[in-house]
Design a protein around this motif. Structure first.
Motif, PDB file in Angstrom:
ATOM      1  N   ILE A 176       0.824  -1.208   0.000  1.00 33.42           N
ATOM      2  CA  ILE A 176       0.000   0.000   0.000  1.00 33.42           C
ATOM      3  C   ILE A 176       0.860   1.261   0.000  1.00 33.42           C
ATOM      4  O   ILE A 176       0.480   2.276  -0.600  1.00 33.42           O
ATOM      5  N   PHE A 177       2.031   1.206   0.629  1.00 35.12           N
ATOM      6  CA  PHE A 177       2.887   2.388   0.642  1.00 35.12           C
ATOM      7  C   PHE A 177       3.680   2.558  -0.649  1.00 35.12           C
ATOM      8  O   PHE A 177       4.390   3.557  -0.813  1.00 35.12           O
ATOM      9  N   SER A 178       3.568   1.610  -1.547  1.00 37.80           N
ATOM     10  CA  SER A 178       4.156   1.758  -2.881  1.00 37.80           C
ATOM     11  C   SER A 178       3.080   1.991  -3.930  1.00 37.80           C
ATOM     12  O   SER A 178       3.373   1.996  -5.124  1.00 37.80           O
ATOM     13  N   ASP A 179       1.839   2.188  -3.476  1.00 39.55           N
ATOM     14  CA  ASP A 179       0.710   2.399  -4.382  1.00 39.55           C
ATOM     15  C   ASP A 179       0.419   3.894  -4.482  1.00 39.55           C
ATOM     16  O   ASP A 179       0.021   4.521  -3.494  1.00 39.55           O
ATOM     17  N   PRO A 180       0.571   4.513  -5.665  1.00 38.02           N
ATOM     18  CA  PRO A 180       0.289   5.954  -5.812  1.00 38.02           C
ATOM     19  C   PRO A 180      -1.147   6.312  -5.460  1.00 38.02           C
ATOM     20  O   PRO A 180      -1.410   7.397  -4.940  1.00 38.02           O
ATOM     21  N   LEU A 181      -2.086   5.394  -5.736  1.00 33.85           N
ATOM     22  CA  LEU A 181      -3.483   5.676  -5.439  1.00 33.85           C
ATOM     23  C   LEU A 181      -3.715   5.802  -3.932  1.00 33.85           C
ATOM     24  O   LEU A 181      -4.545   6.598  -3.490  1.00 33.85           O
ATOM     25  N   PHE A 182      -2.963   5.047  -3.139  1.00 32.96           N
ATOM     26  CA  PHE A 182      -3.098   5.145  -1.686  1.00 32.96           C
ATOM     27  C   PHE A 182      -2.668   6.527  -1.211  1.00 32.96           C
ATOM     28  O   PHE A 182      -3.342   7.147  -0.377  1.00 32.96           O
ATOM     29  N   PHE A 183      -1.560   7.024  -1.747  1.00 30.16           N
ATOM     30  CA  PHE A 183      -1.091   8.350  -1.335  1.00 30.16           C
ATOM     31  C   PHE A 183      -2.032   9.442  -1.834  1.00 30.16           C
ATOM     32  O   PHE A 183      -2.208  10.476  -1.179  1.00 30.16           O
ATOM     33  N   LYS A 184      -2.643   9.216  -3.005  1.00 33.16           N
ATOM     34  CA  LYS A 184      -3.619  10.187  -3.493  1.00 33.16           C
ATOM     35  C   LYS A 184      -4.828  10.223  -2.581  1.00 33.16           C
ATOM     36  O   LYS A 184      -5.318  11.308  -2.228  1.00 33.16           O
ATOM     37  N   SER A 185      -5.317   9.055  -2.181  1.00 32.02           N
ATOM     38  CA  SER A 185      -6.457   9.005  -1.258  1.00 32.02           C
ATOM     39  C   SER A 185      -6.084   9.589   0.094  1.00 32.02           C
ATOM     40  O   SER A 185      -6.912  10.218   0.763  1.00 32.02           O
ATOM     41  N   LEU A 186      -4.835   9.407   0.493  1.00 31.32           N
ATOM     42  CA  LEU A 186      -4.361   9.976   1.757  1.00 31.32           C
ATOM     43  C   LEU A 186      -4.383  11.501   1.699  1.00 31.32           C
ATOM     44  O   LEU A 186      -4.850  12.172   2.626  1.00 31.32           O
ATOM     45  N   GLY A 187      -3.876  12.056   0.583  1.00 31.84           N
ATOM     46  CA  GLY A 187      -3.902  13.507   0.415  1.00 31.84           C
ATOM     47  C   GLY A 187      -5.319  14.046   0.359  1.00 31.84           C
ATOM     48  O   GLY A 187      -5.628  15.081   0.972  1.00 31.84           O
ATOM     49  N   ASN A 188      -6.188  13.353  -0.384  1.00 30.36           N
ATOM     50  CA  ASN A 188      -7.596  13.765  -0.446  1.00 30.36           C
ATOM     51  C   ASN A 188      -8.224  13.780   0.946  1.00 30.36           C
ATOM     52  O   ASN A 188      -8.990  14.687   1.290  1.00 30.36           O
ATOM     53  N   THR A 189      -7.886  12.773   1.736  1.00 35.55           N
ATOM     54  CA  THR A 189      -8.462  12.660   3.079  1.00 35.55           C
ATOM     55  C   THR A 189      -8.025  13.811   3.968  1.00 35.55           C
ATOM     56  O   THR A 189      -8.843  14.414   4.680  1.00 35.55           O
ATOM     57  N   PHE A 190      -6.748  14.146   3.933  1.00 33.57           N
ATOM     58  CA  PHE A 190      -6.249  15.232   4.784  1.00 33.57           C
ATOM     59  C   PHE A 190      -6.872  16.568   4.394  1.00 33.57           C
ATOM     60  O   PHE A 190      -7.219  17.385   5.269  1.00 33.57           O
ATOM     61  N   ILE A 191      -7.007  16.821   3.096  1.00 38.99           N
ATOM     62  CA  ILE A 191      -7.647  18.067   2.644  1.00 38.99           C
ATOM     63  C   ILE A 191      -9.093  18.118   3.128  1.00 38.99           C
ATOM     64  O   ILE A 191      -9.562  19.127   3.666  1.00 38.99           O
ATOM     65  N   PHE A 192      -9.799  17.021   2.934  1.00 41.78           N
ATOM     66  CA  PHE A 192     -11.200  16.954   3.330  1.00 41.78           C
ATOM     67  C   PHE A 192     -11.358  17.148   4.835  1.00 41.78           C
ATOM     68  O   PHE A 192     -12.223  17.902   5.291  1.00 41.78           O
ATOM     69  N   VAL A 193     -10.536  16.458   5.632  1.00 39.54           N
ATOM     70  CA  VAL A 193     -10.637  16.546   7.090  1.00 39.54           C
ATOM     71  C   VAL A 193     -10.386  17.972   7.561  1.00 39.54           C
ATOM     72  O   VAL A 193     -11.139  18.508   8.404  1.00 39.54           O
ATOM     73  N   ALA A 194      -9.342  18.603   7.030  1.00 35.70           N
ATOM     74  CA  ALA A 194      -8.997  19.962   7.461  1.00 35.70           C
ATOM     75  C   ALA A 194     -10.110  20.949   7.128  1.00 35.70           C
ATOM     76  O   ALA A 194     -10.555  21.722   7.991  1.00 35.70           O
ATOM     77  N   VAL A 195     -10.571  20.928   5.883  1.00 36.32           N
ATOM     78  CA  VAL A 195     -11.585  21.902   5.456  1.00 36.32           C
ATOM     79  C   VAL A 195     -12.920  21.637   6.137  1.00 36.32           C
ATOM     80  O   VAL A 195     -13.579  22.559   6.633  1.00 36.32           O
ATOM     81  N   THR A 196     -13.333  20.379   6.180  1.00 32.25           N
ATOM     82  CA  THR A 196     -14.642  20.045   6.742  1.00 32.25           C
ATOM     83  C   THR A 196     -14.710  20.342   8.238  1.00 32.25           C
ATOM     84  O   THR A 196     -15.694  20.922   8.721  1.00 32.25           O
ATOM     85  N   SER A 197     -13.681  19.955   8.989  1.00 32.16           N
ATOM     86  CA  SER A 197     -13.699  20.158  10.439  1.00 32.16           C
ATOM     87  C   SER A 197     -13.759  21.638  10.789  1.00 32.16           C
ATOM     88  O   SER A 197     -14.587  22.063  11.608  1.00 32.16           O
TER      89      SER A 197
END
Length: 296
Positions: free
Chosen positions: A63-84
């Motif tokens: 999973i840490f060599s999967d670009p899609l995982f890091f993309k979902s990770l970045g999406n999650t952090f943006i969403f969490v910060a803005v939404t909260s």
């Protein structure tokens, strides 16, 4: 003394019987899934979800060599910060307005808190309809102000905004009720003295309101951040993780890998990583944010 010890032992045994139903439910639906998730994360699983081969940390390496995982990770952090931040800020503004001595304040209090009575699935369907490119209210309003007919949910930025808006709307009711109760406990004398001293509304909010409700704000920050990390229903019903995985968050990726691709081992590893991230985020908040909390 011996009689007291016997009574205490009897009370302890009686209390255990009352706790048994809760302990059984927690064991079956919380602890057992957690243990199995940790175990499955260390195995390559077959299509039925059963452990096949022990791979150790192999799933984590994958999973840490999967670009899609890091993309979902970045999406999650943006969403969490803005939404909260947006949810708590909106709830604080609404709660401040609801405490004013205005006609019809009771109606607005009910309206602001009404989102708590709407399930996430129903709210997601509602917002999906609002963003409908043909008959959706938001699309109609965009056309009225000069924008061409566009499907917001097919645009990467638009889809993220849509998910954030729906999540803020759904979470604002809970935050509003908590902040309303906190604001009603702030003595009105503080604001009266501040008004006599010539303080602006902004200064009163910054110097009086926020410090006095800081325990509630801290609680809401912790709860909102944890809830945002676990967001799933809005993604599944509104965007399906698209377009181009722009709204594919970690929680939704866990679901996809587990139930769409039948890769339980990878999904379990992602779930463990998500759990660690949530734990770290919570620890950071308690370690640093709680210092700013003012307890009366």
């Amino acid at each position: 003394m011996p009689e007291i010890k016997v009574k205490r032992r009897h009370w302890f045994k009686s209390a255990l019987w009352f706790l048994v139903p809760s302990l059984v439910i927690m064991a079956v639906f919380t602890y057992y899934p957690m243990i199995m998730t940790v175990i499955n994360s260390l195995f390559a699983t077959n299509l039925t979800g059963k452990a096949a081969n022990f791979v150790g940390v192999g799933n984590y390496v994958t999973i840490f060599s999967d670009p899609l995982f890091f993309k979902s990770l970045g999406n999650t952090f943006i969403f969490v910060a803005v939404t909260s931040v947006s949810t708590i800020a909106l709830a604080l503004i609404l709660a401040r307005l609801a405490t004013q001595r205005l006609r019809g304040a009771g109606f607005f209090r009910t309206a602001f808190a009404s989102t708590m009575g709407v399930s996430a699935a129903a709210a997601s369907i509602l917002w999906l309809f609002l963003f409908n490119p043909s008959v959706g209210l938001i699309s109609v309003l965009l056309k009225m102000i000069g924008f061409a007919q566009v499907n917001v949910l097919t645009n990467p930025t638009g889809a993220m905004i849509a998910v954030i808006l729906s999540s803020v709307w759904m979470g604002s009711g809970f935050a509003f009720l908590n902040l309303l109760g906190a604001l009603q406990s702030v003595p009105q004398d503080y604001y009266d003295v501040a008004s006599l001293a010539g303080w602006s509304n902004w200064r009163q909010t910054w110097k009086i309101t926020i410090p006095m409700v800081s325990p509630t704000l801290f609680f809401l920050i912790v709860v909102e951040v944890i809830g945002a990390f676990k967001t799933f229903t809005q993604i599944d019903l509104i965007t399906g993780g698209g377009p181009d995985n722009t709204t594919n968050f970690i929680a939704y990726k866990v679901y996809q890998d587990a139930f769409n691709y039948r890769n339980i081992g990878i999904a379990s590893a992602e779930a463990i990583v998500l759990t660690v991230i949530i734990a770290l985020a919570t620890w950071v908040q308690f370690r640093f944010t709680e210092r700013k909390v003012y307890y009366q």
